[in-house]
Design an enzyme around this catalytic site. Structure first.
Site, PDB file in Angstrom:
ATOM      1  N   GLY A 291       2.429   2.390  -1.704  1.00  0.00           N
ATOM      2  CA  GLY A 291       3.305   3.701  -1.660  1.00  0.00           C
ATOM      3  C   GLY A 291       3.541   3.815  -3.135  1.00  0.00           C
ATOM      4  N   SER A 292       4.720   4.634  -3.257  1.00  0.00           N
ATOM      5  CA  SER A 292       5.170   5.192  -4.521  1.00  0.00           C
ATOM      6  C   SER A 292       5.132   4.245  -5.819  1.00  0.00           C
ATOM      7  CB  SER A 292       6.177   6.153  -4.379  1.00  0.00           C
ATOM      8  OG  SER A 292       6.377   6.854  -3.476  1.00  0.00           O
ATOM      9  N   THR A 293       5.084   3.076  -5.623  1.00  0.00           N
ATOM     10  CA  THR A 293       5.099   2.117  -6.792  1.00  0.00           C
ATOM     11  C   THR A 293       3.759   2.134  -7.577  1.00  0.00           C
ATOM     12  OG1 THR A 293       4.119   0.390  -5.383  1.00  0.00           O
ATOM     13  CG2 THR A 293       6.483   0.300  -5.804  1.00  0.00           C
TER      14      THR A 293
END
Length: 577
Positions: A291-293
């Site tokens: 995801g956004s990591t």
């Protein structure tokens, strides 16, 4: 007059005497030959019937943490066995023997019946020496003992997934016990003894071969940090009703894994009711979409391209972006232009996608590959997975966009922590290690130093700016990091599961001179929310705060000292400066 036959045939008498003399001489010669000239023959046969070589057990090497705290030790135990033929003749004592062994008499009798013609059968393994001697003191015919070693794990469930365990024969079966089995395993010795025909020991002759113990192994793990991470991860799973979780802590400078914990876990000292799912080292084996990591690495590709700088803006209105049949949406519902730093703070999928369209999917792929995603970590841990980082011949918009905000690829928690340690180390990658590193590796510069340091400042704003992930803050320190929330893929069918998420957070501290990188993954939180900034960020903050304190790392965000005005007091009033 009758004459004796011997007198008539004197040669026959002499012949008999000669034959008897030859027989006596032959026997005498054979006795002299066996007892004096060729005595080794009888001695060899005698020894074959009485001299025995019994093994001298060798204990496995000690496993310690980086500070010498024991994580796996070998303790002496007694194994009892029986000669089935001898024990069967004394079967009237089976009841007494079964009671001493803590076994059912009928079960023991049935086993003896099956092994009555065999000379070896195990009775019980792994007794304490005291308990074993109590059984031997009963002097039941046919019951004997063997000295062995059994592995004991002082940290129990806290370090179970890293250390692993050995089987009943003291061979490594999981974790570092398996990975370093040849290093840890000792070489048994031999002792020469004399035994009678019943197998009883008459004399201990000599040690024919000394036992060679296994070599010690010092891990990179710090047991203090391991306990801290274990406690906070367990508390988070209870608080948010999560299914599982992992936390990995890496030394930014050396690449050493300082802590690696998973939930659920197990006690390696008692595996009677062990569930297979609890044995899995999820940090190294479970793969997931991060995801956004991943947005900081996509942003790194943009900065490296020279086409973007932190102050540039992207219009994300109206908070969604249509690509063919797919619609990309921003959870934050941010409208209007956002700077590159704001895109990270707001975690804008739309803004990240538009930047990705400009630089191309190949550039993002290259950065992710350089920081170790989709690559073997080199730890050599049994069962470790490398994940998947797709590389397309033609990068379509959907593939480019999804990769830029962390979908369409799969990583492990260890890879995620390693990637963030690269950012914290000013773009320099050093190899990961689960053993203590005594000499630092210079590593390889995989991200330009100026780009990495720019990202450090941007990720610090993700934590400290208004609307940032404040739950990850650490008092007295500047912290940098990024949260992520990823939907879980549906197994057996296309698409994603409803209301099934992974909450993630990865970052490093202190931001002024990063020393520690941490990645937190919590699987399927079911109550009080599921966003990474809500679920995983507090775990990161608590563990990071404790780790910085335990490692005695100087704060970089202390408030300035309050200026005090010193007033001179009249000496007559007893005042002092």
């Amino acid at each position: 007059m009758i004459k004796l036959e011997g007198a008539l045939y004197p040669w026959r008498f002499r012949l008999v005497l000669l034959l008897l003399a030859l027989m006596v001489g032959a026997i005498a010669w054979r006795i002299v030959d066996l007892q004096v000239i060729d005595r080794d023959f009888l001695q060899a046969h005698g020894d074959a019937r009485s001299v025995r070589h019994i093994p001298i057990p060798a204990h496995r090497g000690l496993i310690t943490d980086r500070n010498g705290e024991p994580l796996a030790v070998s303790t002496p135990v007694t194994t009892l066995w029986a000669n089935g033929k001898e024990l069967y003749k004394a079967r009237e004592q089976l009841g007494t023997l079964a009671k001493a062994l803590g076994q059912d008499a009928k079960v023991l009798a049935a086993r003896l019946e099956q092994n009555r013609e065999r000379e070896f059968m195990y009775l019980v393994r792994g007794l304490t020496p005291e308990k074993g001697q109590q059984v031997l003191d009963l002097k039941v015919p046919g019951v004997y003992a063997i000295e062995e070693f059994r592995r004991f794990y002082p940290a129990g469930e806290v370090a179970a997934h890293v250390i692993g365990f050995t089987d009943i024969d003291d061979r490594g079966r999981e974790g570092m016990e398996l990975a370093f089995d040849e290093w840890l395993a000792g070489v048994p010795g031999k002792r020469q003894v004399l035994k009678d025909r019943r197998g009883s020991l008459i004399k201990d002759v000599q040690v024919a071969q000394n036992a060679k113990p296994g070599k010690a192994l010092a891990l990179s793990v710090d047991l203090r940090l391991q306990y801290l991470a274990h406690r906070e991860l367990r508390n988070a799973l209870i608080e948010f009703g999560a299914k599982a979780g992992s936390l990995v802590m890496v030394d930014v400078k050396s690449g050493e894994v300082l802590a690696m914990v998973n939930q659920p876990t197990y006690n390696p000292n008692n595996r009677r009711n062990l569930q297979p799912a609890a044995m899995r080292n999820r940090a190294l084996i479970d793969v997931f979409e991060p995801g956004s990591t991943m947005k900081p690495f996509s942003m790194s590709a943009a900065l490296q391209s020279g086409r973007w700088k932190p102050s540039d803006t992207v219009d994300v209105y109206p908070g969604s972006l249509r690509i063919g049949r797919y619609t990309i949406r921003d959870v934050s519902r941010a409208n209007g232009p956002l700077s590159l730093t704001d895109i990270l703070i707001k975690s804008s999928n739309v803004g990240m996608s538009k930047i990705a369209f400009d630089i191309g999917g190949e550039a993002i792929y290259a950065v992710m590959q350089q920081v170790g995603l989709g690559q073997d970590t080199g730890l050599g841990f049994p069962g470790e997975r490398v994940g998947n980082l797709p590389n397309h011949r033609n990068w379509h918009q959907a593939e480019t966009a999804t990769l830029s905000y962390g979908y369409g690829l799969s990583v492990t928690a260890v890879q995620l922590a390693h990637a963030y340690s690269v950012l914290g180390n000013s773009g320099r990658m050093v190899p990961l290690s689960l053993t203590r590193v005594d000499r630092l590796d210079e590593g390889v510069q995989v991200i330009p130093e100026d780009v990495a340091q720019t990202l450090q400042g941007m990720l610090q704003q993700v934590i400290e700016a208004p609307g940032g992930v404040f739950r990850a803050q650490v008092p007295g320190y500047h912290v940098a990091g990024k949260s992520g929330t990823a939907r879980k893929v549906s197994v057996g069918s296309k698409g994603y599961r409803e209301n099934a998420y992974r909450s993630l957070f990865a970052g490093f501290a202190p931001a002024a001179n990063p020393r520690i990188a941490i990645a937190v993954v919590i699987d399927e939180p079911s109550k009080s929310g599921y966003y990474g900034g809500l679920v995983s960020a507090p775990v990161f903050g608590k563990v990071m705060a404790g780790a910085l304190r335990l490692m005695n790392i100087a704060p970089d965000n202390l408030p300035p000292p309050v200026e005090s005005q010193v007033t001179a007091v009249n000496a007559d009033k007893g005042g002092r400066i």
